[in-house]
Design a protein around this motif. Structure first.
Motif, mmCIF file in Angstrom:
data_model
loop_
_atom_site.group_PDB
_atom_site.id
_atom_site.type_symbol
_atom_site.label_atom_id
_atom_site.label_comp_id
_atom_site.label_asym_id
_atom_site.label_seq_id
_atom_site.Cartn_x
_atom_site.Cartn_y
_atom_site.Cartn_z
ATOM 1 N N MET A 1 0.849 -1.199 0.000
ATOM 2 C CA MET A 1 0.000 0.000 0.000
ATOM 3 C C MET A 1 0.880 1.242 0.000
ATOM 4 O O MET A 1 1.658 1.472 0.911
ATOM 5 C CB MET A 1 -0.897 -0.026 1.246
ATOM 6 N N ASN A 2 0.746 2.049 -1.015
ATOM 7 C CA ASN A 2 1.512 3.295 -1.064
ATOM 8 C C ASN A 2 0.864 4.330 -0.159
ATOM 9 O O ASN A 2 -0.340 4.410 -0.074
ATOM 10 C CB ASN A 2 1.501 3.880 -2.477
ATOM 11 N N GLU A 3 1.687 5.145 0.444
ATOM 12 C CA GLU A 3 1.119 6.221 1.258
ATOM 13 C C GLU A 3 0.833 7.447 0.416
ATOM 14 O O GLU A 3 0.135 8.353 0.851
ATOM 15 C CB GLU A 3 2.056 6.565 2.414
ATOM 16 N N HIS B 1 -3.668 3.709 -4.539
ATOM 17 C CA HIS B 1 -3.972 2.746 -3.487
ATOM 18 C C HIS B 1 -3.535 3.342 -2.156
ATOM 19 O O HIS B 1 -2.391 3.792 -2.018
ATOM 20 C CB HIS B 1 -3.230 1.430 -3.725
ATOM 21 N N GLY B 2 -4.449 3.385 -1.190
ATOM 22 C CA GLY B 2 -4.074 3.841 0.153
ATOM 23 C C GLY B 2 -3.997 5.346 0.325
ATOM 24 O O GLY B 2 -3.513 5.825 1.353
ATOM 25 N N GLU C 1 -4.868 7.694 3.565
ATOM 26 C CA GLU C 1 -3.930 8.132 4.611
ATOM 27 C C GLU C 1 -3.573 9.613 4.481
ATOM 28 O O GLU C 1 -3.092 10.226 5.432
ATOM 29 C CB GLU C 1 -2.633 7.295 4.547
ATOM 30 N N HIS D 1 -16.490 0.379 5.666
ATOM 31 C CA HIS D 1 -15.269 1.192 5.653
ATOM 32 C C HIS D 1 -15.252 2.324 6.673
ATOM 33 O O HIS D 1 -14.250 3.025 6.789
ATOM 34 C CB HIS D 1 -15.074 1.816 4.259
ATOM 35 N N ASP E 1 -9.344 6.502 -3.439
ATOM 36 C CA ASP E 1 -8.538 5.384 -2.953
ATOM 37 C C ASP E 1 -9.047 4.094 -3.589
ATOM 38 O O ASP E 1 -10.168 3.648 -3.326
ATOM 39 C CB ASP E 1 -8.629 5.307 -1.430
ATOM 40 N N ASP F 1 -8.344 1.126 -3.063
ATOM 41 C CA ASP F 1 -8.543 -0.016 -2.161
ATOM 42 C C ASP F 1 -10.018 -0.236 -1.825
ATOM 43 O O ASP F 1 -10.434 -1.363 -1.534
ATOM 44 C CB ASP F 1 -7.734 0.165 -0.871
#
Lengths: 373, 373
Positions: free
Chosen positions: B1-3, B24-25, B28, B55, B172, B174
């Motif tokens: 998961m990339n920030e 993705h991700g 955050e 979620h 996102d 995800d």
């Protein structure tokens, strides 16, 4: 009756700029205005039952003569029509008329109608254009200009709405002749407000010539035009009230609290009367904070009394408010930022300014003295 | 998961410009975004019960970790929440949370939530800022970008609303992993739409790599980013749909009529499926008017079928519509101007254009052939 406006002003907002035409008989200009905005367009008149009964036929005759298709939607008069249920009904009826996005809504009435109709126009098909034809002095000098539209929420007045500028404001002074004296006087409180905010010469002129205004002399048109000019300048500088526009709330935080306390019962207190008392309180509070002189306070009081406006909380008939009640309304007001109270204070006539850091305890202490006295 | 976001785009609208972050991700990143928009601000999450259950805790954990105050308002899932009553309830609850104008609304869910939350944000205190965190493919590639917000009216879908741009869109990928296959496919119809409107290379890439998209390969992010880029360009050129933005309605006039016919029963037809059939009909109708080739029609059909999307009115289960029923919905559609029907027609893949003068009789004749066949 002149066929042409004696005054034409502009609210300068780039592509959302629009003219304000002011004069006796300017209603006759409406077909020309509609032709320019929407060639061949249809119109929906939103009004209230009182205005419709008094002036509806005059408006429709002007449209009929020019062959402009129209329909009329008249809501009950009074603040209670700025409700979710009336709003929903107006929006659904506008849609059921099969108006298209190019067509026009006409807000024809006082402040309630303008706020309601403007907000409805803003949400029908994500935004229809509308023309303001204000029929009360309050609406002519204040609410019809500047694009603040909305309804009341369970949490407070005017908390639900949109900034939606009209495409044209048509101010025909002839409508004022049928306005009850009390409503005329209440509207005049907003005229005085412009003088107090930042135009001391205008305040002096009002003190000198107020009898001419109440006698429908030429000063009436001048006063309306100067009020609209002041509002147009402030709105052009700060459309969405990020800063300077808040000056227009002089007297309104106290005024709204008093209106809230009376449950918006127009028999006891109408908006302009609340603003008159609120402006007095704002000056007295400023004086208490050593911001403005007692001489300024007295000049304001003398003028408001001269035209018959109330100046003290005690002037409201019936039960008197407690400090706690007023403070709960004040803290609920939307002019609260991060918990600090924002008040319009003043350094004297024509020198109002925005104070963002007023402590609730200071306000409460001031009100305690006022209500006790 | 990339920030960090793999793609960041901008919707260029002057002072209303905002970024779209895709990856993705990227959820955050939310505390940082909120910090930039509203240092110390509070947030209200508007979502639906399904998204909240799946979620909600993830989102709240991100906010809690950063010490950002939040509250959650979950409406019932589905189109029925785009109603007056739910809208009123959401607005009143936002006000009762005592949110201030500087605070933020977070629209967290699919298209219904985004439309409802964005419209509510637009009217609370005459406009609060909001962040879109779309969780469905449809919302990620279409409804979360561009500021169209609103609810449904008795007169038709999306007829009440506002143009209210978000301050940020956070996409996102995800969230898509838990999306039902049918909803993913329906959202994909809007991806295909961008290719068909004006990006034939993109359509070719989709035809070549659609399996990678449905397998959550790298092409998924590329396809979402390209879709958002296309939408951002069109919205920047024509924010309020005076002209070019109408291209985004390709397939939607037919699609909305089909949805209306099924009374928005998602068991029979979801929006993206209606758009898929609608896009087929738009190509077939264009072919009938000698505007585009049968080869183009077949390329579109082949691709939609390859991913499992419906392409014919007959693919809708249950009772079939009459021509009269569909025409009544089409004529009621808001894309009607002065009585003429506006349709998005096409000269071939990637060559859609706006036709303002389509005759109702031609549409009815075409539908008669389609429904009869």
């Amino acid at each position: 009756m002149n066929e042409h406006a004696n005054h034409t002003l502009t609210v300068g907002l780039g592509e959302r700029s629009y003219p304000i035409e002011i004069g006796h008989g300017v209603l006759e200009r409406l077909p020309h205005i509609i032709g320019e905005l929407s060639e061949g367009g249809r119109t929906a008149i939103i009004t209230d039952e009182n205005v419709n009964a008094q002036h509806g036929d005059v408006l429709r005759a002007v449209l009929d003569k020019a062959g402009i298709e129209h329909c009329t939607l008249a809501v009950a008069p009074g603040e209670a029509s700025k409700s979710w249920s009336v709003f929903q009904q107006v929006v659904e009826e506008l849609l059921s008329f099969r108006l298209e996005r190019q067509d026009l809504v006409i807000a024809f009435g006082g402040g309630v109608v303008g706020d309601l109709a403007g907000f409805a126009a803003s949400v029908v098909r994500r935004g229809m254009r509308f023309v303001q034809i204000p029929t009360s002095l309050l609406a002519q000098v204040d609410s019809s200009v500047g694009g603040k539209t909305g309804i009341n929420s369970a949490s407070g007045k005017n908390l639900v709405g949109a900034f939606h500028q009209p495409s044209h404001v048509l101010i025909d002074l002839d409508f004022l002749r049928s306005l009850p004296a009390r409503e005329f006087r209440a509207g005049y409180a907003e005229v005085v407000k412009y003088g107090l905010i930042g135009y001391s010469d205008f305040f002096d002129a009002l003190c000198e010539k107020h009898e001419e205004i109440f006698a429908f002399g030429p000063m009436l048109e001048t006063a309306i035009a100067q009020s609209c000019q002041a509002k147009a300048e402030i709105v052009a500088a700060d459309e969405t009230e990020k800063n300077k526009r808040a000056l227009l709330n002089l007297g309104h935080t106290f005024g709204h609290a008093l209106e809230g306390f009376t449950s918006y019962d127009g028999k006891r207190l109408v908006h302009g009367e609340g603003v008159a008392i609120g402006m007095m309180l704002a000056h007295q509070f400023s004086n208490r904070l050593n911001l403005c002189s007692m001489d300024d306070v007295q000049r304001v009081e003398t003028h408001l009394k001269a035209v018959g406006l109330p100046t003290r909380i005690q002037d409201i008939p019936g039960e008197q408010p407690s400090v706690e009640t007023l403070m709960s309304f004040i803290e609920q007001d939307k002019k609260v930022s991060r918990g600090r109270l924002t008040f319009i204070l003043t350094k004297g006539v024509g020198q109002a300014y925005i104070a963002n850091d007023v402590q609730a305890a200071e306000v409460a202490g001031f009100l305690k003295d006022k209500i006790g006295s």
